[in-house]
Motif scaffolding. Structure first.
Motif, PDB file in Angstrom:
ATOM      1  N   MET A 246      43.479  40.873  42.708  1.00 32.50           N
ATOM      2  CA  MET A 246      43.768  40.052  42.420  1.00 32.50           C
ATOM      3  C   MET A 246      43.105  39.790  41.080  1.00 32.50           C
ATOM      4  O   MET A 246      41.826  38.962  41.483  1.00 32.50           O
ATOM      5  CB  MET A 246      45.038  39.144  42.839  1.00 32.50           C
ATOM      6  N   GLU A 247      43.261  39.240  40.277  1.00 31.57           N
ATOM      7  CA  GLU A 247      42.019  39.368  38.910  1.00 31.57           C
ATOM      8  C   GLU A 247      41.638  37.904  38.848  1.00 31.57           C
ATOM      9  O   GLU A 247      43.640  37.962  38.109  1.00 31.57           O
ATOM     10  CB  GLU A 247      41.478  40.233  37.656  1.00 31.57           C
ATOM     11  N   ILE A 248      41.270  37.011  38.745  1.00 29.10           N
ATOM     12  CA  ILE A 248      41.332  35.854  38.588  1.00 29.10           C
ATOM     13  C   ILE A 248      40.937  34.675  37.101  1.00 29.10           C
ATOM     14  O   ILE A 248      41.736  33.776  36.893  1.00 29.10           O
ATOM     15  CB  ILE A 248      41.132  34.512  39.361  1.00 29.10           C
ATOM     16  N   ALA A 249      40.518  35.743  36.669  1.00 27.21           N
ATOM     17  CA  ALA A 249      39.581  35.226  35.654  1.00 27.21           C
ATOM     18  C   ALA A 249      39.742  36.854  35.090  1.00 27.21           C
ATOM     19  O   ALA A 249      39.331  37.734  35.929  1.00 27.21           O
ATOM     20  CB  ALA A 249      38.283  34.488  35.471  1.00 27.21           C
ATOM     21  N   GLN A 250      39.068  36.721  33.297  1.00 25.87           N
ATOM     22  CA  GLN A 250      38.155  38.132  33.194  1.00 25.87           C
ATOM     23  C   GLN A 250      36.803  38.975  34.191  1.00 25.87           C
ATOM     24  O   GLN A 250      35.841  37.782  33.814  1.00 25.87           O
ATOM     25  CB  GLN A 250      37.682  37.831  31.842  1.00 25.87           C
ATOM     26  N   ASN A 251      36.756  39.609  33.916  1.00 31.79           N
ATOM     27  CA  ASN A 251      35.474  40.262  35.006  1.00 31.79           C
ATOM     28  C   ASN A 251      35.186  39.280  36.874  1.00 31.79           C
ATOM     29  O   ASN A 251      34.776  39.586  37.236  1.00 31.79           O
ATOM     30  CB  ASN A 251      34.755  40.171  34.775  1.00 31.79           C
ATOM     31  N   ILE A 252      36.588  38.374  36.654  1.00 32.68           N
ATOM     32  CA  ILE A 252      36.453  37.717  38.308  1.00 32.68           C
ATOM     33  C   ILE A 252      37.753  38.036  39.109  1.00 32.68           C
ATOM     34  O   ILE A 252      38.910  38.042  38.517  1.00 32.68           O
ATOM     35  CB  ILE A 252      36.059  36.015  38.380  1.00 32.68           C
ATOM     36  N   SER A 253      37.024  38.775  40.938  1.00 36.45           N
ATOM     37  CA  SER A 253      39.177  38.962  41.946  1.00 36.45           C
ATOM     38  C   SER A 253      39.091  38.173  42.735  1.00 36.45           C
ATOM     39  O   SER A 253      37.531  38.443  43.448  1.00 36.45           O
ATOM     40  CB  SER A 253      38.625  40.682  41.861  1.00 36.45           C
ATOM     41  N   VAL A 254      40.213  38.291  43.284  1.00 38.57           N
ATOM     42  CA  VAL A 254      39.992  37.884  44.323  1.00 38.57           C
ATOM     43  C   VAL A 254      41.271  38.737  45.579  1.00 38.57           C
ATOM     44  O   VAL A 254      41.794  39.362  45.157  1.00 38.57           O
ATOM     45  CB  VAL A 254      40.539  36.660  44.857  1.00 38.57           C
ATOM     46  N   ASP A 255      40.157  38.830  46.839  1.00 41.98           N
ATOM     47  CA  ASP A 255      40.890  40.262  47.255  1.00 41.98           C
ATOM     48  C   ASP A 255      40.753  39.851  48.511  1.00 41.98           C
ATOM     49  O   ASP A 255      39.616  40.071  49.343  1.00 41.98           O
ATOM     50  CB  ASP A 255      40.613  41.581  47.579  1.00 41.98           C
ATOM     51  N   PRO A 256      41.570  39.692  49.260  1.00 47.04           N
ATOM     52  CA  PRO A 256      41.393  39.313  51.724  1.00 47.04           C
ATOM     53  C   PRO A 256      40.639  40.840  51.682  1.00 47.04           C
ATOM     54  O   PRO A 256      40.456  39.792  53.274  1.00 47.04           O
ATOM     55  CB  PRO A 256      42.990  39.136  51.760  1.00 47.04           C
ATOM     56  N   ASN A 257      40.910  41.678  51.038  1.00 47.13           N
ATOM     57  CA  ASN A 257      39.834  42.952  51.688  1.00 47.13           C
ATOM     58  C   ASN A 257      38.667  42.610  51.642  1.00 47.13           C
ATOM     59  O   ASN A 257      37.723  43.613  51.862  1.00 47.13           O
ATOM     60  CB  ASN A 257      40.573  44.625  52.090  1.00 47.13           C
ATOM     61  N   VAL A 258      37.883  42.336  50.776  1.00 47.22           N
ATOM     62  CA  VAL A 258      36.894  41.768  49.988  1.00 47.22           C
ATOM     63  C   VAL A 258      36.004  40.725  50.506  1.00 47.22           C
ATOM     64  O   VAL A 258      36.696  39.497  49.914  1.00 47.22           O
ATOM     65  CB  VAL A 258      36.996  42.648  48.611  1.00 47.22           C
ATOM     66  N   HIS A 259      35.290  40.628  50.860  1.00 50.19           N
ATOM     67  CA  HIS A 259      34.199  39.458  51.269  1.00 50.19           C
ATOM     68  C   HIS A 259      35.308  37.707  51.249  1.00 50.19           C
ATOM     69  O   HIS A 259      35.236  36.771  51.185  1.00 50.19           O
ATOM     70  CB  HIS A 259      33.588  39.023  49.774  1.00 50.19           C
ATOM     71  N   HIS A 260      36.510  38.405  52.375  1.00 50.85           N
ATOM     72  CA  HIS A 260      37.536  37.359  52.987  1.00 50.85           C
ATOM     73  C   HIS A 260      37.997  36.348  52.034  1.00 50.85           C
ATOM     74  O   HIS A 260      38.651  35.578  52.348  1.00 50.85           O
ATOM     75  CB  HIS A 260      36.626  36.710  54.117  1.00 50.85           C
ATOM     76  N   GLY A 261      38.577  37.091  50.591  1.00 52.00           N
ATOM     77  CA  GLY A 261      38.714  36.610  50.043  1.00 52.00           C
ATOM     78  C   GLY A 261      38.431  35.931  48.964  1.00 52.00           C
ATOM     79  O   GLY A 261      39.008  34.866  48.298  1.00 52.00           O
ATOM     80  N   THR A 262      36.713  36.208  48.371  1.00 51.55           N
ATOM     81  CA  THR A 262      35.909  34.962  47.753  1.00 51.55           C
ATOM     82  C   THR A 262      35.883  35.111  46.324  1.00 51.55           C
ATOM     83  O   THR A 262      36.214  36.273  47.199  1.00 51.55           O
ATOM     84  CB  THR A 262      34.707  34.750  48.992  1.00 51.55           C
ATOM     85  N   PRO A 263      35.110  34.897  45.717  1.00 51.62           N
ATOM     86  CA  PRO A 263      35.848  35.712  44.456  1.00 51.62           C
ATOM     87  C   PRO A 263      34.951  36.397  43.861  1.00 51.62           C
ATOM     88  O   PRO A 263      33.340  35.921  44.440  1.00 51.62           O
ATOM     89  CB  PRO A 263      35.360  34.554  43.350  1.00 51.62           C
ATOM     90  N   VAL A 264      34.792  37.617  43.159  1.00 52.03           N
ATOM     91  CA  VAL A 264      33.195  38.546  42.879  1.00 52.03           C
ATOM     92  C   VAL A 264      33.749  39.324  42.268  1.00 52.03           C
ATOM     93  O   VAL A 264      35.319  38.898  41.417  1.00 52.03           O
ATOM     94  CB  VAL A 264      33.757  39.909  44.523  1.00 52.03           C
ATOM     95  N   ILE A 265      33.089  39.872  41.419  1.00 52.15           N
ATOM     96  CA  ILE A 265      32.607  40.244  40.208  1.00 52.15           C
ATOM     97  C   ILE A 265      33.984  41.499  40.026  1.00 52.15           C
ATOM     98  O   ILE A 265      33.251  42.452  41.249  1.00 52.15           O
ATOM     99  CB  ILE A 265      31.631  40.615  39.670  1.00 52.15           C
ATOM    100  N   THR A 266      34.181  41.627  39.614  1.00 50.62           N
ATOM    101  CA  THR A 266      35.471  42.520  39.624  1.00 50.62           C
ATOM    102  C   THR A 266      34.948  44.580  39.474  1.00 50.62           C
ATOM    103  O   THR A 266      33.524  44.430  39.100  1.00 50.62           O
ATOM    104  CB  THR A 266      36.632  42.702  38.218  1.00 50.62           C
ATOM    105  N   GLY A 267      35.722  45.121  40.859  1.00 54.94           N
ATOM    106  CA  GLY A 267      34.348  46.181  40.534  1.00 54.94           C
ATOM    107  C   GLY A 267      33.556  46.677  41.348  1.00 54.94           C
ATOM    108  O   GLY A 267      32.670  47.397  41.803  1.00 54.94           O
ATOM    109  N   THR A 268      33.399  44.993  41.958  1.00 56.36           N
ATOM    110  CA  THR A 268      31.953  45.549  42.851  1.00 56.36           C
ATOM    111  C   THR A 268      32.128  44.453  44.225  1.00 56.36           C
ATOM    112  O   THR A 268      33.204  44.285  44.808  1.00 56.36           O
ATOM    113  CB  THR A 268      30.806  44.597  42.283  1.00 56.36           C
ATOM    114  N   ARG A 269      31.026  44.318  45.090  1.00 52.06           N
ATOM    115  CA  ARG A 269      31.655  43.174  45.988  1.00 52.06           C
ATOM    116  C   ARG A 269      30.435  42.362  46.264  1.00 52.06           C
ATOM    117  O   ARG A 269      30.267  41.534  47.027  1.00 52.06           O
ATOM    118  CB  ARG A 269      31.007  44.269  47.583  1.00 52.06           C
TER     119      ARG A 269
END
Length: 65
Positions: free
Chosen positions: A1-24
């Motif tokens: 889920m994108e929480i801001a432009q280019n910033i995503s949160v996904d429980p399967n990526v880094h335990h749900g911490t905000p990451v840059i969309t399309g990266t880890r």
């Protein structure tokens, strides 16, 4: 889920911490690197990010503070 432009949160990526969309790359790494004295260009090179991605982290940080 994108929480801001280019910033995503996904429980399967880094335990749900905000990451840059399309990266880890967690936004905390970018913030810490900049706070530690790295330039935007150094962060971009180190983590293979674009200027738009780094600036998205800074914009998100401004909205949080």
């Amino acid at each position: 889920m994108e929480i801001a432009q280019n910033i995503s949160v996904d429980p399967n990526v880094h335990h749900g911490t905000p990451v840059i969309t399309g990266t880890r790359v967690p936004i905390s790494i970018v913030i810490g690197s900049l706070a530690g004295g790295m330039s935007k260009e150094e962060v971009m090179q180190e983590y293979e990010l674009t200027q738009t991605q780094v600036e998205a982290v800074l914009t998100t940080l401004q909205h949080i503070l």
